[in-house]
Design a protein around this motif. Structure first.
Motif, PDB file in Angstrom:
ATOM      1  N   VAL A 166      12.066  13.602   9.390  1.00 44.63           N
ATOM      2  CA  VAL A 166      11.585  12.345   8.826  1.00 44.63           C
ATOM      3  C   VAL A 166      10.907  12.679   7.502  1.00 44.63           C
ATOM      4  O   VAL A 166      10.359  13.769   7.328  1.00 44.63           O
ATOM      5  N   SER A 167      10.958  11.741   6.591  1.00 45.71           N
ATOM      6  CA  SER A 167      10.305  11.961   5.291  1.00 45.71           C
ATOM      7  C   SER A 167       8.805  11.712   5.400  1.00 45.71           C
ATOM      8  O   SER A 167       8.333  11.014   6.309  1.00 45.71           O
ATOM      9  N   ALA A 168       8.062  12.267   4.464  1.00 45.99           N
ATOM     10  CA  ALA A 168       6.628  11.995   4.373  1.00 45.99           C
ATOM     11  C   ALA A 168       6.411  10.487   4.217  1.00 45.99           C
ATOM     12  O   ALA A 168       5.490   9.916   4.809  1.00 45.99           O
ATOM     13  N   ARG A 169       7.266   9.852   3.462  1.00 49.95           N
ATOM     14  CA  ARG A 169       7.184   8.407   3.259  1.00 49.95           C
ATOM     15  C   ARG A 169       7.316   7.658   4.585  1.00 49.95           C
ATOM     16  O   ARG A 169       6.610   6.687   4.840  1.00 49.95           O
ATOM     17  N   GLY A 170       8.213   8.126   5.445  1.00 51.91           N
ATOM     18  CA  GLY A 170       8.397   7.500   6.749  1.00 51.91           C
ATOM     19  C   GLY A 170       7.165   7.624   7.628  1.00 51.91           C
ATOM     20  O   GLY A 170       6.793   6.681   8.330  1.00 51.91           O
ATOM     21  N   VAL A 171       6.507   8.788   7.596  1.00 52.16           N
ATOM     22  CA  VAL A 171       5.295   9.003   8.393  1.00 52.16           C
ATOM     23  C   VAL A 171       4.172   8.091   7.896  1.00 52.16           C
ATOM     24  O   VAL A 171       3.551   7.366   8.675  1.00 52.16           O
ATOM     25  N   VAL A 172       3.924   8.098   6.595  1.00 52.10           N
ATOM     26  CA  VAL A 172       2.829   7.288   6.043  1.00 52.10           C
ATOM     27  C   VAL A 172       3.138   5.798   6.192  1.00 52.10           C
ATOM     28  O   VAL A 172       2.230   5.003   6.490  1.00 52.10           O
ATOM     29  N   ALA A 173       4.390   5.408   6.058  1.00 56.50           N
ATOM     30  CA  ALA A 173       4.754   3.999   6.271  1.00 56.50           C
ATOM     31  C   ALA A 173       4.420   3.573   7.698  1.00 56.50           C
ATOM     32  O   ALA A 173       3.934   2.460   7.924  1.00 56.50           O
TER      33      ALA A 173
ATOM     34  N   ASP B  66       0.806  -1.224   0.000  1.00 56.80           N
ATOM     35  CA  ASP B  66       0.000   0.000   0.000  1.00 56.80           C
ATOM     36  C   ASP B  66       0.836   1.270   0.000  1.00 56.80           C
ATOM     37  O   ASP B  66       0.298   2.364  -0.069  1.00 56.80           O
ATOM     38  N   LEU B  67       2.142   1.119   0.109  1.00 51.31           N
ATOM     39  CA  LEU B  67       3.031   2.278   0.087  1.00 51.31           C
ATOM     40  C   LEU B  67       3.455   2.543  -1.346  1.00 51.31           C
ATOM     41  O   LEU B  67       3.972   1.652  -2.024  1.00 51.31           O
ATOM     42  N   ALA B  68       3.219   3.757  -1.815  1.00 52.01           N
ATOM     43  CA  ALA B  68       3.539   4.125  -3.198  1.00 52.01           C
ATOM     44  C   ALA B  68       5.001   3.824  -3.503  1.00 52.01           C
ATOM     45  O   ALA B  68       5.866   3.988  -2.637  1.00 52.01           O
ATOM     46  N   PRO B  69       5.289   3.393  -4.718  1.00 50.62           N
ATOM     47  CA  PRO B  69       6.685   3.147  -5.092  1.00 50.62           C
ATOM     48  C   PRO B  69       7.495   4.439  -4.989  1.00 50.62           C
ATOM     49  O   PRO B  69       6.965   5.541  -5.145  1.00 50.62           O
ATOM     50  N   VAL B  70       8.766   4.287  -4.714  1.00 50.59           N
ATOM     51  CA  VAL B  70       9.661   5.451  -4.659  1.00 50.59           C
ATOM     52  C   VAL B  70       9.536   6.218  -5.966  1.00 50.59           C
ATOM     53  O   VAL B  70       9.527   5.634  -7.049  1.00 50.59           O
TER      54      VAL B  70
ATOM     55  N   ARG C  60       3.630  18.078   3.385  1.00 54.50           N
ATOM     56  CA  ARG C  60       2.176  17.894   3.474  1.00 54.50           C
ATOM     57  C   ARG C  60       1.608  17.416   2.140  1.00 54.50           C
ATOM     58  O   ARG C  60       0.759  16.526   2.093  1.00 54.50           O
ATOM     59  N   GLN C  61       2.091  17.990   1.033  1.00 55.75           N
ATOM     60  CA  GLN C  61       1.653  17.536  -0.302  1.00 55.75           C
ATOM     61  C   GLN C  61       2.043  16.090  -0.536  1.00 55.75           C
ATOM     62  O   GLN C  61       1.260  15.306  -1.085  1.00 55.75           O
ATOM     63  N   ALA C  62       3.260  15.730  -0.132  1.00 55.68           N
ATOM     64  CA  ALA C  62       3.723  14.354  -0.315  1.00 55.68           C
ATOM     65  C   ALA C  62       2.896  13.383   0.518  1.00 55.68           C
ATOM     66  O   ALA C  62       2.548  12.289   0.051  1.00 55.68           O
ATOM     67  N   ILE C  63       2.558  13.758   1.755  1.00 55.43           N
ATOM     68  CA  ILE C  63       1.722  12.896   2.594  1.00 55.43           C
ATOM     69  C   ILE C  63       0.352  12.709   1.950  1.00 55.43           C
ATOM     70  O   ILE C  63      -0.165  11.589   1.886  1.00 55.43           O
ATOM     71  N   THR C  64      -0.229  13.785   1.433  1.00 49.65           N
ATOM     72  CA  THR C  64      -1.528  13.683   0.759  1.00 49.65           C
ATOM     73  C   THR C  64      -1.431  12.746  -0.437  1.00 49.65           C
ATOM     74  O   THR C  64      -2.309  11.888  -0.635  1.00 49.65           O
ATOM     75  N   CYS C  65      -0.383  12.874  -1.219  1.00 48.99           N
ATOM     76  CA  CYS C  65      -0.185  11.997  -2.376  1.00 48.99           C
ATOM     77  C   CYS C  65      -0.055  10.536  -1.939  1.00 48.99           C
ATOM     78  O   CYS C  65      -0.684   9.646  -2.515  1.00 48.99           O
ATOM     79  N   LEU C  66       0.751  10.278  -0.910  1.00 48.46           N
ATOM     80  CA  LEU C  66       0.955   8.901  -0.433  1.00 48.46           C
ATOM     81  C   LEU C  66      -0.336   8.301   0.129  1.00 48.46           C
ATOM     82  O   LEU C  66      -0.644   7.129  -0.115  1.00 48.46           O
TER      83      LEU C  66
ATOM     84  N   TRP D 267       1.998   4.768   9.575  1.00 49.52           N
ATOM     85  CA  TRP D 267       0.542   4.571   9.659  1.00 49.52           C
ATOM     86  C   TRP D 267       0.104   3.285   8.973  1.00 49.52           C
ATOM     87  O   TRP D 267      -0.743   2.555   9.480  1.00 49.52           O
ATOM     88  N   LEU D 268       0.675   2.997   7.819  1.00 49.77           N
ATOM     89  CA  LEU D 268       0.287   1.785   7.092  1.00 49.77           C
ATOM     90  C   LEU D 268       0.719   0.520   7.819  1.00 49.77           C
ATOM     91  O   LEU D 268       0.053  -0.517   7.728  1.00 49.77           O
ATOM     92  N   ALA D 269       1.820   0.576   8.553  1.00 48.09           N
ATOM     93  CA  ALA D 269       2.324  -0.598   9.271  1.00 48.09           C
ATOM     94  C   ALA D 269       1.468  -0.936  10.494  1.00 48.09           C
ATOM     95  O   ALA D 269       1.513  -2.054  10.990  1.00 48.09           O
ATOM     96  N   SER D 270       0.689   0.015  10.979  1.00 45.92           N
ATOM     97  CA  SER D 270      -0.178  -0.193  12.138  1.00 45.92           C
ATOM     98  C   SER D 270      -1.575  -0.567  11.644  1.00 45.92           C
ATOM     99  O   SER D 270      -2.211   0.218  10.941  1.00 45.92           O
ATOM    100  N   PRO D 271      -2.087  -1.746  11.988  1.00 43.84           N
ATOM    101  CA  PRO D 271      -3.415  -2.140  11.501  1.00 43.84           C
ATOM    102  C   PRO D 271      -4.512  -1.120  11.784  1.00 43.84           C
ATOM    103  O   PRO D 271      -5.343  -0.845  10.926  1.00 43.84           O
ATOM    104  N   ARG D 272      -4.528  -0.524  12.960  1.00 43.17           N
ATOM    105  CA  ARG D 272      -5.580   0.448  13.294  1.00 43.17           C
ATOM    106  C   ARG D 272      -5.441   1.722  12.476  1.00 43.17           C
ATOM    107  O   ARG D 272      -6.424   2.270  11.999  1.00 43.17           O
TER     108      ARG D 272
END
Length: 177
Positions: free
Chosen positions: A123-130, A26-30, A47-53, A132-137
């Protein structure tokens, strides 16, 4: 009658022995989202990158993409400030109503959810969204089908959770009444 679903706090836990979904799919490709890997990017770029991810993951699950919302972004910043000032990573910091910040913005919601993330500012936007995605809730909130609007906010929180240059990211998700 107004009903709000505060998903992050109410989703059930997985059954013993149940396997977790492969969140990495579910994490967008680099490179799919501009500047998603940049640790030193400025706030609007992150913020734009997080929205995109977030929207990439939602599209991957045939969910509606989310429209950025200024009131929800404001609610995210207000929550991040309260989390930082109370010094606790909680949806109800200092015992407050978990929906206080979104209500304070006047956003007319019927469905609401939020995700929190705390760590270093760089931290990168990718790191933040990763995270969230790694946590089931948190992943369930991010992928909830009923949401249509999104806001993300970053609060600099030096010393928070032992990070000398700490940060709190808050993502708010909602649908209008």
């Amino acid at each position: 009658m107004f009903a709000a679903a505060f998903l992050a706090a109410t989703l059930g836990t997985r059954a013993e022995g149940a396997s977790l979904p492969d969140w990495t799919a579910d994490l967008a490709p680099v490179g799919a989202c501009a500047n998603a890997e940049g640790q030193s990017a400025n706030l609007p770029v992150k913020r734009q990158a997080i929205t995109c991810l977030v929207n990439w993951a939602r599209t991957h699950h045939s969910r509606h993409t989310l429209t950025p919302s200024r009131p929800l972004r404001r609610a995210a910043v207000l929550k991040g400030r309260r989390v930082a000032s109370c010094r606790v990573l909680s949806h109800a910091p200092c015992g407050t109503d978990p929906l206080a910040e979104v209500r304070a913005t006047g956003f007319p919601f019927y469905l609401f959810g939020e995700n929190l993330w705390a760590g270093p500012l760089e931290v990168s936007a990718r790191g933040v969204v990763a995270g969230w995605l790694a946590s089931p809730r948190h992943r369930a909130v991010l992928l909830q089908a009923g949401f249509r609007f999104f806001g993300a906010g970053l609060v600099h929180a030096p010393g928070f959770l032992g990070n000398p240059d700490g940060a709190v990211w808050v993502a708010t998700f909602a649908s209008r009444r």
